[in-house]
Design a protein around this motif. Sequence first.
Motif, PDB file in Angstrom:
ATOM      1  N   LEU A  65       0.803  -1.223   0.000  1.00  0.00           N
ATOM      2  CA  LEU A  65       0.000   0.000   0.000  1.00  0.00           C
ATOM      3  C   LEU A  65       0.839   1.276   0.000  1.00  0.00           C
ATOM      4  O   LEU A  65       0.291   2.378  -0.018  1.00  0.00           O
ATOM      5  N   GLY A  66       2.167   1.135   0.023  1.00  0.00           N
ATOM      6  CA  GLY A  66       3.008   2.320   0.065  1.00  0.00           C
ATOM      7  C   GLY A  66       3.154   2.928   1.439  1.00  0.00           C
ATOM      8  O   GLY A  66       3.507   4.109   1.574  1.00  0.00           O
ATOM      9  N   VAL A  67       2.883   2.145   2.481  1.00  0.00           N
ATOM     10  CA  VAL A  67       3.057   2.577   3.866  1.00  0.00           C
ATOM     11  C   VAL A  67       4.448   2.155   4.326  1.00  0.00           C
ATOM     12  O   VAL A  67       4.865   1.016   4.079  1.00  0.00           O
ATOM     13  N   ARG A  68       5.164   3.038   4.990  1.00  0.00           N
ATOM     14  CA  ARG A  68       6.530   2.715   5.439  1.00  0.00           C
ATOM     15  C   ARG A  68       6.469   1.971   6.772  1.00  0.00           C
ATOM     16  O   ARG A  68       6.076   2.551   7.793  1.00  0.00           O
ATOM     17  N   PRO A  69       6.873   0.688   6.815  1.00  0.00           N
ATOM     18  CA  PRO A  69       6.863  -0.052   8.076  1.00  0.00           C
ATOM     19  C   PRO A  69       8.164   0.130   8.836  1.00  0.00           C
ATOM     20  O   PRO A  69       9.252   0.148   8.250  1.00  0.00           O
ATOM     21  N   GLN A  70       8.071   0.274  10.142  1.00  0.00           N
ATOM     22  CA  GLN A  70       9.220   0.402  11.032  1.00  0.00           C
ATOM     23  C   GLN A  70       8.993  -0.460  12.273  1.00  0.00           C
ATOM     24  O   GLN A  70       7.866  -0.515  12.778  1.00  0.00           O
ATOM     25  N   VAL A  89       0.377   4.430  13.770  1.00  0.00           N
ATOM     26  CA  VAL A  89       0.310   4.805  12.363  1.00  0.00           C
ATOM     27  C   VAL A  89       0.342   6.321  12.279  1.00  0.00           C
ATOM     28  O   VAL A  89      -0.003   7.025  13.236  1.00  0.00           O
ATOM     29  N   ALA A  90       0.771   6.839  11.117  1.00  0.00           N
ATOM     30  CA  ALA A  90       0.846   8.294  10.948  1.00  0.00           C
ATOM     31  C   ALA A  90       0.665   8.659   9.485  1.00  0.00           C
ATOM     32  O   ALA A  90       1.075   7.917   8.583  1.00  0.00           O
ATOM     33  N   ASP A  91       0.049   9.806   9.261  1.00  0.00           N
ATOM     34  CA  ASP A  91      -0.088  10.415   7.937  1.00  0.00           C
ATOM     35  C   ASP A  91       0.631  11.758   8.011  1.00  0.00           C
ATOM     36  O   ASP A  91       0.139  12.707   8.632  1.00  0.00           O
ATOM     37  N   THR A  92       1.805  11.842   7.369  1.00  0.00           N
ATOM     38  CA  THR A  92       2.671  13.011   7.557  1.00  0.00           C
ATOM     39  C   THR A  92       2.334  14.185   6.650  1.00  0.00           C
ATOM     40  O   THR A  92       2.700  15.321   6.958  1.00  0.00           O
ATOM     41  N   THR A  93       1.661  13.937   5.526  1.00  0.00           N
ATOM     42  CA  THR A  93       1.403  15.032   4.591  1.00  0.00           C
ATOM     43  C   THR A  93      -0.083  15.358   4.461  1.00  0.00           C
ATOM     44  O   THR A  93      -0.498  15.993   3.505  1.00  0.00           O
ATOM     45  N   ALA A  94      -0.883  14.931   5.430  1.00  0.00           N
ATOM     46  CA  ALA A  94      -2.281  15.367   5.486  1.00  0.00           C
ATOM     47  C   ALA A  94      -2.321  16.870   5.748  1.00  0.00           C
ATOM     48  O   ALA A  94      -1.335  17.473   6.172  1.00  0.00           O
ATOM     49  N   ARG A  95      -3.453  17.490   5.492  1.00  0.00           N
ATOM     50  CA  ARG A  95      -3.580  18.935   5.758  1.00  0.00           C
ATOM     51  C   ARG A  95      -3.219  19.229   7.210  1.00  0.00           C
ATOM     52  O   ARG A  95      -2.542  20.216   7.505  1.00  0.00           O
ATOM     53  N   VAL A  96      -3.681  18.371   8.099  1.00  0.00           N
ATOM     54  CA  VAL A  96      -3.256  18.411   9.494  1.00  0.00           C
ATOM     55  C   VAL A  96      -2.647  17.044   9.804  1.00  0.00           C
ATOM     56  O   VAL A  96      -3.383  16.079  10.026  1.00  0.00           O
ATOM     57  N   PRO A  97      -1.323  16.910   9.757  1.00  0.00           N
ATOM     58  CA  PRO A  97      -0.701  15.602   9.997  1.00  0.00           C
ATOM     59  C   PRO A  97      -1.113  15.022  11.343  1.00  0.00           C
ATOM     60  O   PRO A  97      -1.323  15.756  12.315  1.00  0.00           O
ATOM     61  N   TRP A  98      -1.215  13.683  11.393  1.00  0.00           N
ATOM     62  CA  TRP A  98      -1.678  13.042  12.618  1.00  0.00           C
ATOM     63  C   TRP A  98      -0.979  11.710  12.819  1.00  0.00           C
ATOM     64  O   TRP A  98      -0.464  11.093  11.888  1.00  0.00           O
ATOM     65  N   ALA A  99      -0.968  11.274  14.074  1.00  0.00           N
ATOM     66  CA  ALA A  99      -0.510   9.941  14.450  1.00  0.00           C
ATOM     67  C   ALA A  99      -1.548   9.342  15.377  1.00  0.00           C
ATOM     68  O   ALA A  99      -2.250  10.052  16.104  1.00  0.00           O
ATOM     69  N   ALA A 100      -1.658   8.021  15.331  1.00  0.00           N
ATOM     70  CA  ALA A 100      -2.627   7.313  16.173  1.00  0.00           C
ATOM     71  C   ALA A 100      -2.005   6.000  16.613  1.00  0.00           C
ATOM     72  O   ALA A 100      -1.035   5.511  16.016  1.00  0.00           O
ATOM     73  N   GLU A 101      -2.553   5.418  17.681  1.00  0.00           N
ATOM     74  CA  GLU A 101      -2.003   4.169  18.187  1.00  0.00           C
ATOM     75  C   GLU A 101      -3.114   3.242  18.646  1.00  0.00           C
ATOM     76  O   GLU A 101      -4.233   3.672  18.936  1.00  0.00           O
ATOM     77  N   VAL A 116      -4.325   4.897   4.415  1.00  0.00           N
ATOM     78  CA  VAL A 116      -3.966   5.499   3.126  1.00  0.00           C
ATOM     79  C   VAL A 116      -5.082   6.365   2.566  1.00  0.00           C
ATOM     80  O   VAL A 116      -4.854   7.138   1.633  1.00  0.00           O
ATOM     81  N   ARG A 117      -6.278   6.247   3.148  1.00  0.00           N
ATOM     82  CA  ARG A 117      -7.353   7.173   2.781  1.00  0.00           C
ATOM     83  C   ARG A 117      -7.370   8.404   3.679  1.00  0.00           C
ATOM     84  O   ARG A 117      -8.229   9.275   3.546  1.00  0.00           O
ATOM     85  N   GLY A 118      -6.420   8.463   4.593  1.00  0.00           N
ATOM     86  CA  GLY A 118      -6.322   9.612   5.480  1.00  0.00           C
ATOM     87  C   GLY A 118      -7.256   9.567   6.662  1.00  0.00           C
ATOM     88  O   GLY A 118      -7.516  10.605   7.284  1.00  0.00           O
ATOM     89  N   VAL A 119      -7.735   8.363   7.010  1.00  0.00           N
ATOM     90  CA  VAL A 119      -8.697   8.193   8.095  1.00  0.00           C
ATOM     91  C   VAL A 119      -8.050   7.387   9.219  1.00  0.00           C
ATOM     92  O   VAL A 119      -7.358   6.399   8.965  1.00  0.00           O
ATOM     93  N   VAL A 120      -8.275   7.809  10.444  1.00  0.00           N
ATOM     94  CA  VAL A 120      -7.749   7.058  11.584  1.00  0.00           C
ATOM     95  C   VAL A 120      -8.411   5.681  11.624  1.00  0.00           C
ATOM     96  O   VAL A 120      -9.642   5.585  11.646  1.00  0.00           O
ATOM     97  N   PRO A 121      -7.620   4.588  11.619  1.00  0.00           N
ATOM     98  CA  PRO A 121      -8.219   3.250  11.622  1.00  0.00           C
ATOM     99  C   PRO A 121      -9.028   2.990  12.896  1.00  0.00           C
ATOM    100  O   PRO A 121      -8.736   3.538  13.958  1.00  0.00           O
TER     101      PRO A 121
END
Length: 303
Positions: A65-70, A89-101, A116-121
């Motif tokens: 999916l193009g997600v960077r795993p670490q 998980v994190a979306d770094t280039t969203a209008r308001v970047p976010w991280a969730a756990e 990848v749709r920019g939605v918190v799972p």
Amino acid sequence: MTEDRARGCDHLAGCHSGAVPAHASATVGARFWLLIEHTGPWESHLPDCDLPEDVHALIGRATELGVRPQLIRRPGRRTATAIPRHVMVADTTARVPWAAEGRFEDVRDLDLGSLVRGVVPESCILVKEPVFLVCTHAKRNACCARLGLPLARVLGESQPGRVWETTHVGGDRYAANLVCLPHGLYYGSMSQAAAIAAANAYRRGEVVLDRFRGRAGIPEPSQAAEHFVRAHTGELSVGGVAVESTRSDGDVTEAIVRHGDVRFRVVVERTVFAPCGMACAETIMTYRRAALELLQCGTPALT
């Protein structure tokens, strides 16, 4: 640790001192992030690590999916990996970047499609505090452990609960590497004092230009254009500059960069950095500023 990896650290010593330009070197293919807590050991590449089946399956899905795993772990003493397993998980280039756990008995239950749709799972909650990653991936490059491990410990004391050791983030020559999430800000060749300063600045919503590699997930020429506008204007707020459009011709890129209510035309050129006496076996590419000018209001964006 092999002799070659150990020797490589000294061989690239000039690259780790800050003498090599670090700007415009953040990992381009890292818009979306998947962080999986696993105490180790870490092999040189994630598919070779001794991980449960569900973790390998999630890493494979992320890659598709193009997600960077670490893989991540707390600095200092190792303890057994807990179940339910901690994942971020994190979306770094969203209008308001976010991280969730979240925590999962089986990490395959994590919905990466939402990410990848920019939605918190589902089953994840937003993380309100910054997340700091320090690369300490010894089996990928000896420098990352020699320089990263003590930095992670010290930074962890300065930012309790927010710092993680992590696997390869890209750019071993810039060890010790620091990544600030959720914005995906990259720093390289970091001393302990510089890392603490960068982390404190990020908590204020600012960057420190010294040893700032750029922002993950955007093209290198755009990173360079943003860097040169920051250097020209003194703008340090994380969202204070942004590339609106670009046009490239070979190694030359023209960008329109917004800074507040004004825009700049910036021309950057990809070039080789080859200082006299630098003992790096690899060719080091960087970007130079070819032009920078303030545009009049109403100037159209590039097409």
